[in-house]
Design a protein around this motif. Structure first.
Motif, mmCIF file in Angstrom:
data_model
loop_
_atom_site.group_PDB
_atom_site.id
_atom_site.type_symbol
_atom_site.label_atom_id
_atom_site.label_comp_id
_atom_site.label_asym_id
_atom_site.label_seq_id
_atom_site.Cartn_x
_atom_site.Cartn_y
_atom_site.Cartn_z
ATOM 1 N N ARG B 2 0.831 -1.202 0.000
ATOM 2 C CA ARG B 2 0.000 0.000 0.000
ATOM 3 C C ARG B 2 0.870 1.258 0.000
ATOM 4 N N THR B 21 6.220 -15.342 0.628
ATOM 5 C CA THR B 21 5.103 -15.806 1.452
ATOM 6 C C THR B 21 3.945 -14.815 1.443
ATOM 7 N N MET B 22 4.264 -13.546 1.288
ATOM 8 C CA MET B 22 3.239 -12.508 1.358
ATOM 9 C C MET B 22 2.773 -12.036 -0.021
ATOM 10 N N SER B 25 -0.983 -11.721 -0.473
ATOM 11 C CA SER B 25 -1.517 -10.573 0.238
ATOM 12 C C SER B 25 -1.171 -9.281 -0.498
ATOM 13 N N ALA B 28 -3.459 -8.946 -3.371
ATOM 14 C CA ALA B 28 -4.785 -8.554 -2.881
ATOM 15 C C ALA B 28 -4.828 -7.073 -2.549
ATOM 16 N N MET B 29 -3.773 -6.586 -1.916
ATOM 17 C CA MET B 29 -3.738 -5.164 -1.551
ATOM 18 C C MET B 29 -3.697 -4.293 -2.797
ATOM 19 N N ARG B 31 -4.980 -5.064 -5.597
ATOM 20 C CA ARG B 31 -6.321 -5.165 -6.189
ATOM 21 C C ARG B 31 -7.312 -4.240 -5.491
ATOM 22 N N VAL B 32 -7.330 -4.282 -4.151
ATOM 23 C CA VAL B 32 -8.309 -3.435 -3.447
ATOM 24 C C VAL B 32 -7.951 -1.958 -3.577
ATOM 25 N N SER B 33 -6.702 -1.686 -3.951
ATOM 26 C CA SER B 33 -6.284 -0.299 -4.153
ATOM 27 C C SER B 33 -6.531 0.154 -5.591
#
Lengths: 334, 76
Positions: B2, B21-22, B25, B28-29, B31-33
């Motif tokens: 972010r 590993t992340m 996530s 996903a971050m 994408r939501v941004s």
């Protein structure tokens, strides 16, 4: 004409709805109660809120949580409509900037959100504060905590393997809610210590990474009991998150077998807190204490639990402060 | 992730460095941004995501990712 904003879906029966909600990933893995428009509107009315009322936001996730979102998930969790003001207060507390929804619900460590309820609404809702209060068996405890977690999942996007990256997670993430045993303790309630007027209801939400027992079956003095709690705290340590500055909250939930030695000796919560804090943050022989606690009032002492086991539970923090919010019923404090 | 996205919004070219590993996530971050295709650099094992890295390990990671970071900046 409904004033609700959420898209509506039609099903032949409740079971079909439940299966579809599972398939869409809208549950925590347990069945839900169908959130019909009628029930959602009743829940909003119980809280005195319009559907579009903004309860909070998660800016990093582009999320705005409205009262309608909260009502839908409270219905789904199995709440009664009169639980709704408590759920709203819990969501509001969790979405406070210092409660750090983004990190505490996305973290690898799998922190849980514990909801601690104070005030007369505990009795109105039959919220368990005594024996078994951390476990199953009470609808208010089970469903208020679950409602917060469903909001976190379904609205705040903390879906496992999406924005929730917990390596193990924890069963406390299904639901973790209990009340303070105000009737069983002469101490000031947690909410009053945190600025809520006496006689008013409030919730405190605390993100906790570690839930550990400090068991001491043999001490018979305040100092003995508290020394055991200090030893357990120092054995675990706290992370001391730098963005919170000097502040850290450690919640100590003290059962009656420990409380009575303090109460009988005339110790207040403030007395106990001062004793524990000084010893918990004292340096070791080789360096700083493993417990990062900026101020004595960051240690939050709560009376709860039942007789039998002489123990105090430590709810160690994770990346957030505990936040207290008043419970507002129909536009006024309760 | 972010932070990198918000720096991009501020007009500052950025590269997020994320442990493998992340990666899910991070995607996903992004994408939501609203930046679902935003590329990032990953660091893989043997360095675990939350370990306390020794100075030599940090230097080794830097040597691995620096060319990738520069390559991504040049590509944008």
């Amino acid at each position: 004409m409904s004033a609700l904003h959420a898209p509506q879906h039609a099903y032949n029966d409740g079971l079909e709805l439940v299966e579809d909600y599972h398939a869409r990933g809208w549950t925590d893995g347990l069945p839900i109660v169908p959130p019909t428009p009628e029930l959602v509107e009743e829940f909003l009315e119980a809280a005195g809120l319009s559907p579009g009322h903004v309860v909070g936001t998660v800016p990093t996730r582009e999320v705005t949580v409205t009262a309608e979102h909260v009502a839908i998930n409270a219905v789904m969790a199995g709440c009664r409509r009169d639980y709704m003001p408590v759920v709203v207060a819990a969501v509001r507390a969790h979405l406070h900037e210092k409660a750090n929804c983004h990190s505490t619900t996305g973290t690898l460590s799998g922190a849980a959100q514990v909801v601690i309820v104070n005030g007369p609404i505990r009795l109105d809702l039959d919220l368990n504060c005594t024996a078994g209060c951390f476990g199953p068996g009470w609808r208010a405890n089970a469903t208020i905590g679950r409602a917060l977690r469903l909001v976190i999942r379904n609205v705040c996007r903390a879906v496992p393997n999406f924005l929730d990256r917990a390596s193990f997670s924890t069963p406390a993430r299904y639901s973790f809610c209990f009340g303070e045993d105000e009737e069983g303790s002469p101490w000031l309630p947690l909410s009053v210590e945190r600025g809520i007027p006496a006689g008013a209801s409030a919730v405190t939400v605390h993100s906790t990474m570690t839930v550990a027992a400090a068991v001491d079956l043999t001490s018979r003095t305040p100092e003995g009991v508290l020394d055991s709690i200090v030893a357990a705290l120092r054995a675990r340590g706290t992370a001391g998150d730098r963005w919170l500055g000097e502040d850290t909250n450690v919640v100590l939930v003290m059962g009656p077998e420990h409380r009575r030695y303090l109460v009988d000796a005339g110790w207040s919560k403030a007395d106990a807190r001062a004793y524990v804090w000084e010893r918990a943050v004292a340096p070791t022989k080789h360096g700083p204490s493993p417990v990062k606690g900026g101020r004595p009032d960051g240690f939050l002492l709560v009376a709860a639990g039942g007789p039998g086991m002489a123990e105090t539970w430590l709810l160690l923090p994770h990346l957030a402060l505990a936040v207290t919010q008043p419970v507002v019923v129909g536009g006024g404090p309760r | 992730m972010r932070d990198a996205v918000e720096l991009e919004w501020a007009g500052i070219p950025s590269v997020a460095i994320v442990h493998e590993t992340m990666a899910g996530s991070a995607r996903a971050m992004a994408r939501v941004s609203g930046m679902g295709e935003y590329a990032f650099v990953t660091v893989d094992y043997p360095h675990v995501p939350l370990a306390v890295w020794a100075p030599d390990e940090v230097r080794e990671i830097a040597r691995q990712v620096a060319p990738l970071v520069l390559g991504q900046l040049r590509a944008t």
